[in-house]
Design an enzyme around this catalytic site. Structure first.
Site, mmCIF file in Angstrom:
data_model
loop_
_atom_site.group_PDB
_atom_site.id
_atom_site.type_symbol
_atom_site.label_atom_id
_atom_site.label_comp_id
_atom_site.label_asym_id
_atom_site.label_seq_id
_atom_site.Cartn_x
_atom_site.Cartn_y
_atom_site.Cartn_z
ATOM 1 N N ASP A 1 0.866 -1.179 0.000
ATOM 2 C CA ASP A 1 0.000 0.000 0.000
ATOM 3 C C ASP A 1 0.906 1.233 0.000
ATOM 4 O O ASP A 1 2.126 1.136 -0.180
ATOM 5 C CB ASP A 1 -1.014 -0.039 1.158
ATOM 6 C CG ASP A 1 -0.381 0.203 2.525
ATOM 7 O OD1 ASP A 1 0.867 0.328 2.591
ATOM 8 O OD2 ASP A 1 -1.124 0.255 3.520
ATOM 9 N N THR B 1 2.453 -2.062 8.774
ATOM 10 C CA THR B 1 2.851 -3.087 9.740
ATOM 11 C C THR B 1 3.125 -4.435 9.098
ATOM 12 O O THR B 1 3.673 -5.322 9.749
ATOM 13 C CB THR B 1 1.727 -3.301 10.771
ATOM 14 O OG1 THR B 1 0.548 -3.726 10.052
ATOM 15 C CG2 THR B 1 1.430 -2.040 11.559
ATOM 16 N N HIS C 1 9.473 -24.540 7.404
ATOM 17 C CA HIS C 1 8.475 -25.353 8.095
ATOM 18 C C HIS C 1 7.053 -25.128 7.593
ATOM 19 O O HIS C 1 6.233 -26.039 7.657
ATOM 20 C CB HIS C 1 8.524 -25.076 9.607
ATOM 21 C CG HIS C 1 9.681 -25.749 10.284
ATOM 22 N ND1 HIS C 1 9.769 -25.882 11.655
ATOM 23 C CD2 HIS C 1 10.805 -26.329 9.784
ATOM 24 C CE1 HIS C 1 10.897 -26.519 11.969
ATOM 25 N NE2 HIS C 1 11.548 -26.787 10.857
ATOM 26 N N HIS D 1 6.593 -31.639 8.285
ATOM 27 C CA HIS D 1 6.107 -30.275 8.056
ATOM 28 C C HIS D 1 5.112 -30.243 6.899
ATOM 29 O O HIS D 1 4.173 -29.447 6.898
ATOM 30 C CB HIS D 1 7.283 -29.342 7.797
ATOM 31 C CG HIS D 1 8.289 -29.349 8.906
ATOM 32 N ND1 HIS D 1 7.984 -28.939 10.184
ATOM 33 C CD2 HIS D 1 9.590 -29.774 8.944
ATOM 34 C CE1 HIS D 1 9.045 -29.084 10.960
ATOM 35 N NE2 HIS D 1 10.028 -29.597 10.232
ATOM 36 N N CYS E 1 2.998 -3.428 3.864
ATOM 37 C CA CYS E 1 2.172 -2.278 4.231
ATOM 38 C C CYS E 1 2.851 -1.653 5.454
ATOM 39 O O CYS E 1 4.025 -1.924 5.703
ATOM 40 C CB CYS E 1 0.712 -2.657 4.459
ATOM 41 S SG CYS E 1 0.373 -3.727 5.867
HETATM 42 C C1 RB5 Z 1 -2.062 2.473 6.590
HETATM 43 O O1 RB5 Z 1 -2.150 3.618 7.343
HETATM 44 C C2 RB5 Z 1 -1.853 1.270 7.496
HETATM 45 O O2 RB5 Z 1 -2.989 1.013 8.242
HETATM 46 C C3 RB5 Z 1 -1.451 0.058 6.690
HETATM 47 O O3 RB5 Z 1 -0.305 0.335 5.959
HETATM 48 C C4 RB5 Z 1 -1.129 -1.214 7.466
HETATM 49 O O4 RB5 Z 1 -0.277 -0.935 8.537
HETATM 50 C C5 RB5 Z 1 -2.297 -2.038 7.873
HETATM 51 O O5 RB5 Z 1 -2.149 -3.144 8.392
#
Ligand code: RB5
Length: 146
Positions: free
Chosen positions: A12, A71, A102, A137, A69
């Site tokens: 993203d 996180t 695994h 596995h 993204c």
């Molecule tokens: C975008 O602000 C953020 O929510 C996205 O990049 C991600 O971290 C979502 O899991």
């Protein structure tokens, strides 16, 4: 390098720069990159990009996927909704090796707001350089697929 050749990349808006660094890195390692964007930093929706990348892997068009993204969590959740996809988020190299060895993960997710570029590229290396161990596995991975 293993027999794997084509890697789909997507992200993203939060991970555009890191995705481009991963693309350059993976290309230099000898893989063919299929980068499906997005190409601008305009705010977008990670589920769209996780699903699109996962469909490239599930269809066989690509062998593996790397998605990013903020996180790494949201785009991973979206990818894992596509049948046949096993995607893990990694913030360390041990986990990146083990999701391949695994869990036979066919996609890797990274959080661009969690790890810096240097560690992210080491995570990519650990993931791509690992091989599925099969055996017990494989039995367990088959259980995931139902
Ligand atoms: C975008 O602000 C953020 O929510 C996205 O990049 C991600 O971290 C979502 O899991």
């Amino acid at each position: 390098m293993s027999a794997t050749k084509r890697i789909v990349l997507s992200s993203d808006h939060a991970a555009i720069n890191l995705r481009q660094a991963v693309a350059t890195h993976v290309t230099a390692k000898g893989y063919e990159v299929v980068d499906i964007g997005p190409t601008t930093t305009e705010s977008t929706h990670y589920p769209l990009h996780g699903k699109a990348a996962a469909e490239h892997v599930a269809s066989g068009e690509c062998d593996l996927g790397i998605i990013l993204c903020g996180t790494g969590q949201g785009i991973m959740m979206a990818a894992n909704k596509v049948p046949g996809i096993r995607c893990g988020v990694c913030s360390d190299t041990f986990s990146a090796t083990m999701i391949r060895a695994h869990n036979n993960a066919n996609m890797l997710s990274i959080g661009a707001r969690v790890v810096g570029e240097g560690l992210a590229l080491e995570i990519v290396d650990a993931y791509l350089d690992a091989e599925f161990e099969g055996g017990r596995h494989g039995t367990r991975v088959d259980m995931i697929e139902g």
